[in-house]
Design a protein around this motif. Structure first.
Motif, PDB file in Angstrom:
ATOM      1  N   GLY A 159      -0.759  -9.385  -8.603  1.00  0.00           N
ATOM      2  CA  GLY A 159      -1.695  -9.632  -7.499  1.00  0.00           C
ATOM      3  C   GLY A 159      -2.651  -8.449  -7.390  1.00  0.00           C
ATOM      4  O   GLY A 159      -3.055  -7.879  -8.402  1.00  0.00           O
ATOM      5  N   TYR A 160      -2.984  -8.056  -6.151  1.00  0.00           N
ATOM      6  CA  TYR A 160      -3.948  -6.970  -5.963  1.00  0.00           C
ATOM      7  C   TYR A 160      -3.467  -5.665  -6.596  1.00  0.00           C
ATOM      8  O   TYR A 160      -2.337  -5.226  -6.358  1.00  0.00           O
ATOM      9  N   ALA A 161      -4.337  -5.073  -7.385  1.00  0.00           N
ATOM     10  CA  ALA A 161      -4.102  -3.723  -7.918  1.00  0.00           C
ATOM     11  C   ALA A 161      -5.393  -2.958  -7.646  1.00  0.00           C
ATOM     12  O   ALA A 161      -6.272  -2.841  -8.500  1.00  0.00           O
TER      13      ALA A 161
ATOM     14  N   PHE B   3       0.333  -6.409  -6.061  1.00  0.00           N
ATOM     15  CA  PHE B   3       1.050  -5.353  -6.794  1.00  0.00           C
ATOM     16  C   PHE B   3       1.057  -4.143  -5.851  1.00  0.00           C
ATOM     17  O   PHE B   3       2.076  -3.849  -5.240  1.00  0.00           O
ATOM     18  N   VAL B   4      -0.086  -3.540  -5.669  1.00  0.00           N
ATOM     19  CA  VAL B   4      -0.255  -2.440  -4.713  1.00  0.00           C
ATOM     20  C   VAL B   4      -1.709  -2.454  -4.246  1.00  0.00           C
ATOM     21  O   VAL B   4      -2.629  -2.395  -5.071  1.00  0.00           O
TER      22      VAL B   4
ATOM     23  N   ALA C 299       0.861  -1.201   0.000  1.00  0.00           N
ATOM     24  CA  ALA C 299       0.000   0.000   0.000  1.00  0.00           C
ATOM     25  C   ALA C 299       0.891   1.242   0.000  1.00  0.00           C
ATOM     26  O   ALA C 299       1.970   1.265   0.596  1.00  0.00           O
ATOM     27  N   LEU C 300       0.409   2.266  -0.666  1.00  0.00           N
ATOM     28  CA  LEU C 300       1.234   3.455  -0.915  1.00  0.00           C
ATOM     29  C   LEU C 300       1.059   4.488   0.193  1.00  0.00           C
ATOM     30  O   LEU C 300       0.071   5.234   0.191  1.00  0.00           O
TER      31      LEU C 300
ATOM     32  N   LEU D 284      -2.016   3.344 -10.310  1.00  0.00           N
ATOM     33  CA  LEU D 284      -0.591   3.298 -10.663  1.00  0.00           C
ATOM     34  C   LEU D 284      -0.395   2.499 -11.956  1.00  0.00           C
ATOM     35  O   LEU D 284       0.305   2.936 -12.880  1.00  0.00           O
ATOM     36  N   ALA D 285      -1.030   1.336 -12.025  1.00  0.00           N
ATOM     37  CA  ALA D 285      -0.901   0.499 -13.229  1.00  0.00           C
ATOM     38  C   ALA D 285      -1.395   1.255 -14.467  1.00  0.00           C
ATOM     39  O   ALA D 285      -0.807   1.146 -15.545  1.00  0.00           O
ATOM     40  N   MET D 286      -2.467   2.033 -14.272  1.00  0.00           N
ATOM     41  CA  MET D 286      -3.034   2.748 -15.423  1.00  0.00           C
ATOM     42  C   MET D 286      -2.199   3.941 -15.856  1.00  0.00           C
ATOM     43  O   MET D 286      -2.368   4.436 -16.966  1.00  0.00           O
ATOM     44  N   SER D 287      -1.306   4.405 -15.004  1.00  0.00           N
ATOM     45  CA  SER D 287      -0.416   5.492 -15.428  1.00  0.00           C
ATOM     46  C   SER D 287       0.766   4.950 -16.240  1.00  0.00           C
ATOM     47  O   SER D 287       1.516   5.713 -16.840  1.00  0.00           O
ATOM     48  N   CYS D 288       0.916   3.611 -16.242  1.00  0.00           N
ATOM     49  CA  CYS D 288       1.949   2.981 -17.066  1.00  0.00           C
ATOM     50  C   CYS D 288       1.424   2.845 -18.505  1.00  0.00           C
ATOM     51  O   CYS D 288       0.221   2.889 -18.741  1.00  0.00           O
TER      52      CYS D 288
END
Ligand code: CAA
Length: 260
Positions: free
Chosen positions: A105-107, A61-62, A27-28, A114-118
């Motif tokens: 894993g969990y996103a 993941f996060v 977690a961020l 975060l994944a979508m900013s990639c």
């Protein structure tokens, strides 16, 4: 650069950034976000041609923004918190080189954001995506309402966000949120293979492609094609373009690109 919660590894021209706060499923919190920001600022863009972002462990993941840090925020603080996180994720989106999210894993919430900013998302079979924010009394705050709609369309984005219902890897693939799904043990290998394929192409051309897609996507097509023309033109001031086209016409393989 000494980072506590980020691991940064370079393999030839590829960098792997691992978010590592395992006790909280990555977690961020503010520390890991600041470290992510620092790590992004310090990428040696003269060498690195593709970045992979992943999470430590096999479960997550996060798992989102840190809920304990958000709980006490007041209205103005929360708005600033959203702008602050968005500005860090925007660094990923505007990083000149391609970024692959290897979602292991969990996103959830900020993790999905975060994944979508990639630029590209691939995931493991156990990945779980979702925007659980409405169940926590908030909207997504780090780009979720904007990028999810842009990636998968408004209808499905609204369903995912309004219901706060998580989706599995198969569903994420079906709706176009991820490009491919792999067994956990293969995910990083597949990410590296893709990164190597990207890294072997002309670096300036790859960067111009990212810039062209990002800059053009929200413009009317008449303006967008001018953006493409500008980046197309930029490639013609590189030695790599001259060398690769000469090699083609001489019916031989081009030498490795020089990034010039
Ligand atoms: N914030 C803070 N701590 C978190 C966290 C988060 N987002 N996600 C997990 N953790 C912590 C848990 O509190 C727990 O800590 P303790 O061991 O100290 O109790 C530890 O990580 C392990 O978590 P669980 O025991 O809950 O693990 P689980 O396997 O039972 O469940 C999970 C996993 C389904 C991911 C669950 O942890 C979960 O639902 N997490 C929250 C997901 C979420 O709602 N994320 C969105 C946050 S809002 C957001 O991100 C806003 C934004 O857009 C900026």
């Amino acid at each position: 650069m000494v980072l506590e919660m980020i691991r940064y590894e370079v393999k030839d021209q590829i960098a792997i950034l691992t978010l590592d706060r395992s006790k909280a499923l990555n977690a961020l919190n503010r520390t890991i976000m600041e470290e992510l920001s620092t790590a992004l600022d310090n990428i040696d863009l003269s060498v690195i041609r593709c970045l992979i972002i992943t999470g430590a462990g096999e479960k997550s993941f996060v798992a989102g923004a840190d809920i304990s840090e958000m709980l006490p925020l007041q209205k103005e603080e929360a708005e600033l918190y959203s702008l602050w996180g968005n500005q860090i994720f925007r660094k990923i989106e505007t990083l000149p080189i391609p970024v692959i999210a290897a979602v292991n894993g969990y996103a959830l919430g900020g993790g999905c954001e975060l994944a979508m900013s990639c630029d590209i998302r691939i995931c493991s079979e156990n990945a779980v995506f979702g925007q659980p924010e409405t169940g926590l009394g908030i909207t997504p705050g780090w780009g979720g309402t904007q990028r999810l709609a842009r990636i998968i369309g408004t209808g499905m984005a609204k369903q995912i966000i309004f219901t706060a219902k998580n989706i599995n890897a198969e569903e994420a693939y079906r709706i176009g949120l991820v490009n491919a799904v792999y067994p956990s043990s293969e995910l990083m290998g597949q990410a590296e293979t893709m990164a190597k394929q990207i890294a072997q192409n002309a670096p300036v051309a790859v960067r111009m492609c990212k810039a062209s897609i990002n800059e053009g996507i929200d413009l009317p097509i008449t303006e967008a094609i001018k953006v493409e023309a500008k980046h197309f033109g930029n490639c013609f001031s590189t030695q790599d373009q001259k060398d690769a086209m000469t090699a083609f016409l001489e019916k031989r393989k081009p030498d490795a690109f020089k990034n010039q």
